[in-house]
Design a protein around this motif. Structure first.
Motif, PDB file in Angstrom:
ATOM      1  N   LEU A 232       0.808  -1.219   0.000  1.00 24.73           N
ATOM      2  CA  LEU A 232       0.000   0.000   0.000  1.00 24.73           C
ATOM      3  C   LEU A 232       0.842   1.269   0.000  1.00 24.73           C
ATOM      4  N   HIS A 233       1.891   1.311   0.820  1.00 24.59           N
ATOM      5  CA  HIS A 233       2.757   2.488   0.881  1.00 24.59           C
ATOM      6  C   HIS A 233       4.169   2.071   0.479  1.00 24.59           C
ATOM      7  N   HIS A 341      -7.840  -1.457   3.605  1.00 23.76           N
ATOM      8  CA  HIS A 341      -7.628  -0.169   4.275  1.00 23.76           C
ATOM      9  C   HIS A 341      -8.899   0.672   4.283  1.00 23.76           C
ATOM     10  N   TYR A 398      -6.315  -4.823  -4.195  1.00 29.10           N
ATOM     11  CA  TYR A 398      -4.932  -5.280  -4.134  1.00 29.10           C
ATOM     12  C   TYR A 398      -4.904  -6.792  -4.045  1.00 29.10           C
ATOM     13  N   ARG A 432      -5.324   1.750  -7.021  1.00 25.66           N
ATOM     14  CA  ARG A 432      -5.969   2.721  -6.121  1.00 25.66           C
ATOM     15  C   ARG A 432      -6.269   3.976  -6.916  1.00 25.66           C
TER      16      ARG A 432
END
Length: 464
Positions: A232-233, A341, A398, A432
């Motif tokens: 994600l990051h 998330h 994801y 995303r």
């Protein structure tokens, strides 16, 4: 900075929220810059910026709730400073620019705090996040270093007052955020055009960070730009772009007044979506659009998050990756295998605006209690929206191999998940799509210049 009237009115509104005592708002200190010398630019504390506006180190602001005075503490520059920095306005001159008539040398802050403590006056202060600020508050307030943050969170009256004021964005703030979305437009459309086979991720990341620097203070957070969007990051930028991969670009810019934008786009390397990429992308886009269209005052943000989740389940069910009743799947959290998330967060002077004051105090209340369930627990903000809130809307899908392995080994929620088909997507990555959205009186407004996000728009731009 904004006008003196803006800062004066903010301090006046804060007074109305509190009863008595002193409000101490330290700015960030020069100590954070000392080593390595001249490497990192100064960034003012957001709460000091909001109420006092001055943007240089070693300042502190005081709001006297009883006597009605505002004071800025800071030192005038001497000849040693002038040699390096040039002539600077006096503290008195700077204070008047933000509507503060009283200023004093920084050493006088300790005297004022000591006098207040001896008189038994309440000193309100916010949770610090820098080590040097913790030390400063420890010395001033005579609190052990290890207890400063816990003592700060006891100031719930001040914390809630600041959240109440800062969450509702003023016209000037909305303008600043919109300007930074316009910069993000340049960043993202440039990245899209560069996303071709053979390009190294860092080449694109460097270019868009340069765009942010040329239009303001730089990026509003470290650029996330990766073909491995299932993380994600992901801040690693060393991969070579290859045909068949998707590139996630999550980045924004920060204005001179420190207001942020935060935008995510996902594009196919080479400029053409494959059929499989397109059908997953369209599911994420449908969740993004449904969530935005649902935004209006009075709606719990958690409900909007769950709406986005239902759109994801519905879309994945049509593809065959999920099955069963859509609402039941969402209720049991089956979607969190793909969407683990939260939908978004407040945006303003910080990218995750105000979260240093406590995520639950910002995003939840007595009506809306934070979930402890996987996925929903990561929703940073769940309470009802109000007019002039600015929120990010960023659903995603994801395919995280490690998470898939755990769920599959447990046969978790198998009544909703087609694990055999999911296995064929293990190398897909992630998608995303994120926009910055203002809650208006009767709905919403997407801020800034529209950044391409439909399949047709992205493919047309990447052909240029």
């Amino acid at each position: 900075m904004f006008t003196a009237k803006v800062y004066s009115e903010r301090r006046s509104r804060l007074r109305k929220e509190l009863r008595s005592g002193l409000v101490l708002l330290p700015g960030n200190q020069e100590a954070a810059l000392n080593y390595p010398a001249n490497t990192y630019s100064f960034r003012q504390d957001s709460n000091f910026s909001y109420f006092f506006g001055l943007d240089h180190p070693d300042l502190a602001g005081m709001i006297d709730l009883d006597g009605g005075a505002d004071i800025i503490f800071g030192n005038d520059v001497d000849i040693d400073d002038i040699i390096w920095m040039g002539k600077q306005p006096t503290m008195k001159e700077q204070s008047l620019l933000v509507g503060v008539e009283q200023s004093a040398p920084l050493k006088d802050l300790e005297k004022m705090i000591s006098a207040a403590l001896s008189q038994g006056r309440k000193i309100h202060f916010l949770p610090p996040y820098r080590g040097e600020t913790i030390i400063q508050l420890s010395d001033l307030l005579r609190i052990p270093h290890s207890e400063v943050r816990s003592k700060a969170f006891e100031n719930e009256e001040l914390i809630k007052a600041v959240i109440k004021l800062r969450m509702v964005k003023e016209e000037e703030e909305i303008t600043e955020i919109s300007k930074m979305v316009d910069v993000a437009y340049i960043m993202h459309t440039t990245a899209m055009k560069m996303a071709m086979p053979g390009v190294i991720e860092r080449e694109i990341s460097g270019v868009i960070e340069g765009i942010a620097l040329s239009h303001g203070c730089g990026v509003s957070f470290p650029v996330i730009l990766t073909i491995n969007g299932q993380t994600l990051h992901n801040h690693y930028h060393g991969n070579i772009l290859k045909e068949g991969r998707m590139l996630v670009i999550d980045s924004g810019s920060e204005s001179e007044l420190h207001y942020a934008s935060d935008i995510t786009r996902t594009v196919p390397v080479g400029g053409k979506f494959s059929p499989r990429q397109k059908e997953i992308y369209e599911v994420v886009l449908s969740a993004n659009l449904a969530a935005i269209n649902a935004m209006k005052p009075g709606i719990p943000f958690r409900d909007i998050h769950l709406l986005a989740a239902s759109k994801i389940v519905e879309g994945l069910k049509n593809i065959g990756l999920m099955k069963g009743d859509v609402q039941e799947a969402v209720n049991k959290g089956a979607h969190t295998l793909f969407f683990p998330h939260g939908l978004g967060h407040p945006l303003g002077l910080d990218v995750h605006d105000l979260e240093g004051l406590g995520e639950n105090l910002v995003g939840y209340d007595s009506e809306t209690i934070r979930s402890k369930e996987f996925g929903l627990a990561f929703l940073r903000f769940g309470r009802r929206l109000q007019k002039d809130f600015v929120m990010t809307i960023e659903p995603g899908i994801y395919f995280i191999p490690e998470l898939i392995d755990i769920w599959k080994s447990e046969n978790k929620l198998a009544e909703f998940i087609n694990y055999d088909l999911v296995d064929t997507y293990r190398d897909f990555g992630g998608i995303r799509i994120e926009d910055d959205v203002l809650v208006t009186e009767d709905g919403f407004r997407i801020l800034g210049k529209p950044i391409p996000k439909t399949v047709a728009e992205i493919e047309a731009l990447m052909k240029e």
